[in-house]
Each structure stands twice: as C-alpha cells, then as structure tokens.
Motif scaffolding. Structure first.
Motif, PDB file in Angstrom:
ATOM      1  N   GLY A  22       0.329  -1.160   0.093  1.00  0.00           N
ATOM      2  CA  GLY A  22       0.014  -0.205   0.053  1.00  0.00           C
ATOM      3  C   GLY A  22       0.505   1.810   0.392  1.00  0.00           C
ATOM      4  N   GLY A  23       2.102   1.240   0.453  1.00  0.00           N
ATOM      5  CA  GLY A  23       3.346   2.501   0.547  1.00  0.00           C
ATOM      6  C   GLY A  23       4.383   1.700   0.243  1.00  0.00           C
ATOM      7  N   TYR A  24       5.321   2.933   0.037  1.00  0.00           N
ATOM      8  CA  TYR A  24       6.555   2.621   0.024  1.00  0.00           C
ATOM      9  C   TYR A  24       7.679   2.558   1.353  1.00  0.00           C
ATOM     10  CZ  TYR A  24       5.332   2.027  -4.837  1.00  0.00           C
ATOM     11  OH  TYR A  24       4.892   2.577  -5.787  1.00  0.00           O
ATOM     12  N   ALA A  25       8.603   1.754   1.757  1.00  0.00           N
ATOM     13  CA  ALA A  25       9.687   1.586   2.472  1.00  0.00           C
ATOM     14  C   ALA A  25      10.516   2.518   2.223  1.00  0.00           C
ATOM     15  CB  ALA A  25       9.262  -0.181   3.445  1.00  0.00           C
ATOM     16  N   LYS A  26      10.992   3.208   3.730  1.00  0.00           N
ATOM     17  CA  LYS A  26      11.974   3.962   3.457  1.00  0.00           C
ATOM     18  C   LYS A  26      13.368   3.199   2.620  1.00  0.00           C
ATOM     19  CE  LYS A  26      15.345   6.703   6.287  1.00  0.00           C
ATOM     20  NZ  LYS A  26      15.436   7.261   7.451  1.00  0.00           N
ATOM     21  N   GLN A  27      13.979   3.666   2.254  1.00  0.00           N
ATOM     22  CA  GLN A  27      15.413   3.109   1.268  1.00  0.00           C
ATOM     23  C   GLN A  27      16.304   2.733   2.692  1.00  0.00           C
ATOM     24  OE1 GLN A  27      16.257   5.221  -2.049  1.00  0.00           O
ATOM     25  NE2 GLN A  27      14.993   4.232  -3.765  1.00  0.00           N
ATOM     26  N   VAL A  28      16.736   1.345   2.353  1.00  0.00           N
ATOM     27  CA  VAL A  28      18.099   1.827   2.819  1.00  0.00           C
ATOM     28  C   VAL A  28      19.597   1.919   2.845  1.00  0.00           C
ATOM     29  CG1 VAL A  28      18.972  -0.692   4.055  1.00  0.00           C
ATOM     30  CG2 VAL A  28      16.237  -0.609   4.050  1.00  0.00           C
ATOM     31  N   PRO A  29      19.919   1.851   2.890  1.00  0.00           N
ATOM     32  CA  PRO A  29      21.650   2.199   2.463  1.00  0.00           C
ATOM     33  C   PRO A  29      22.060   1.142   1.986  1.00  0.00           C
ATOM     34  CG  PRO A  29      20.949   4.393   4.310  1.00  0.00           C
ATOM     35  CD  PRO A  29      20.494   2.644   3.888  1.00  0.00           C
ATOM     36  N   ALA A  30      22.977   1.084   0.481  1.00  0.00           N
ATOM     37  CA  ALA A  30      23.276   0.540   0.445  1.00  0.00           C
ATOM     38  C   ALA A  30      24.595  -0.825   1.083  1.00  0.00           C
ATOM     39  CB  ALA A  30      24.232   0.407  -0.694  1.00  0.00           C
ATOM     40  N   THR A  31      25.803  -0.120   2.166  1.00  0.00           N
ATOM     41  CA  THR A  31      26.257  -0.356   3.153  1.00  0.00           C
ATOM     42  C   THR A  31      25.835  -0.849   4.313  1.00  0.00           C
ATOM     43  OG1 THR A  31      26.089   2.212   3.530  1.00  0.00           O
ATOM     44  CG2 THR A  31      27.853   2.157   2.295  1.00  0.00           C
TER      45      THR A  31
END
Length: 244
Positions: A22-31
C-alpha cells in the motif's frame, strides 16, 4: 482466505496474500545491505571487457520512456523465441522431451506467455498468446499496452511500448510433481524467461523494463484466466528507448 491442506491451496495462500504494497518503505542505504561487511575479501581477476555476454549484461538497464515508433515483426519473433522458444528435442529413457531456451524444473514448462502489442509491422494491435510448438500466436482480445496501465499500478510509461510480455503460471503443471516446492520453480522460470527477453532486447537495440507490481485480479481478467489454477506472475515491457 485459503486453507492450506493441499499443494495448490498452500500455493494460493501465499500467492493471494502477496499483493502490491500500500505504500513504499524507506530506502535502506547500500552499506547496510551488505552481507558480512567486516569480512576480508579475496580479490578475483578482472572480467574481460571483450566478452559478448558481459557486454549485453552491462547494457541492460530499466527503461521508463518509450518512443511511439514501429517495431519489426522479426524483433517480436526473436523476443518470444528467446523467452521460451523450442531449442530442440531430446530422448530420455525412450521418451522424447522438448528443450527450450529457458530452463524448467522437470521439463514441465508451467509458464504461458501472453503479449500485448501495438505498432508491430504486419500485425494487428491487441493481446496474443504465444505457442512455442508452432512458433506462432493465438489471438486473445483487443487489449493493447495502455489498457494495462491502471492494473500495473498506473505505470504509464508503458503506453508507447511495442510489446508488453505477460508471463503466467499454470500451477499444477509443477505442483503435481514437486508439491509446494513447485511454486518456487514456477517463479524461477518466469525470471529466466524475463531475463532472456531483456538480453535479446539489448541485442536488438530495444529498451526494456521488468514489472512485478500489478493488481492480480485485473490483469488475470484481461487475459481471461481464472487467477487460481492459472495466474499472472511477471511482465516485461519492450520498445524503442527515448533518448535522454
């Protein structure tokens, strides 16, 4: 809700309970996504730059802007053949089996290929089903790529794609042999076919994007399949990329 008391019902328990978020989760940094970030690394030899497949892989990227232009019919034929065309026959224990251009657990080929097309030379716009055994198309209905925009979560950049490939799974083809593990095999096979389409598109100088987010019931209804024993799994849009 389905009761999990036999393989198909257990498959559907997951399949129908994995709708688009239903929504988009916060992006996780590649590191933060690295596995064993503190471990030492043994460096490998540099990859040769003149390898043909390596060059194709490096050119593959997702395209979200397609030109309103025509695609040759031979290009559509090549894309479909790359995905699931028959590569030959082989004999095993006195029985003949098909070989295809993408792997399939047990040679059961649970994936069916639909393609919604427009502006293909010599072919009426609409929705078709691909038949590998005759390397030909069955007419399904008049649905063109723009008819899938709403079911594909308003991803309107597919409007000018020449072809929207929709891979569907006939679940019991795999489940009857592999039980619930067969569902994983079906998803693997859809991925194999999508990658083959993408690599052939690169070879043909075409843009492409893989699409896994859609409203299942809406897409299944357009295709005319029941969504329980036979359901949509994955899509790839292909066309001429708009220059940036």
């Amino acid at each position: 809700m389905y009761k999990a008391n036999e393989p198909l019902e257990l498959t559907l328990l997951y399949h129908w309970n994995s709708p688009p978020p239903g929504g988009y989760a916060k992006q996780v940094p590649a590191t933060e996504m690295r596995y064993m970030p503190e471990a030492s690394i043994l460096e490998l030899p540099a990859v040769p730059g003149d390898n043909y497949l390596t060059n194709l892989l490096r050119q593959r990227h997702s395209v979200r802007a397609f030109k309103n232009t025509e695609m040759p019919l031979i290009s559509l034929a090549q894309l479909l053949d790359a995905a699931c065309g028959i590569s030959g026959l082989r004999q095993v224990e006195g029985h003949m089996f098909e070989g295809r251009n993408s792997p399939s657990a047990g040679g059961l080929y649970p994936i069916e290929m639909f393609v919604s097309i427009q502006a293909i030379t010599g072919l009426s716009a609409g929705l078709y089903h691909y038949e590998p055994r005759g390397h030909g198309l069955h007419w399904v209905n008049e649905s063109v790529p723009s008819d899938f925009i709403e079911p594909l979560l308003q991803q309107d950049y597919i409007a000018n794609a020449n072809a929207l490939f929709i891979m569907t799974g006939v679940f019991m083809r795999s489940l009857h042999k592999y039980s619930t593990r067969g569902y994983r095999f079906i998803l693997f096979e859809a991925g194999h076919q999508a990658e083959n389409i993408c690599l052939m598109a690169v070879e043909l100088g075409l843009g492409r994007v893989c699409l896994g987010g859609f409203h299942d019931t809406s897409v299944n209804n357009i295709l005319g399949i029941d969504g329980q024993r036979h359901a949509a799994l994955y899509c790839v849009a292909v066309g001429t990329e708009t220059s940036s």
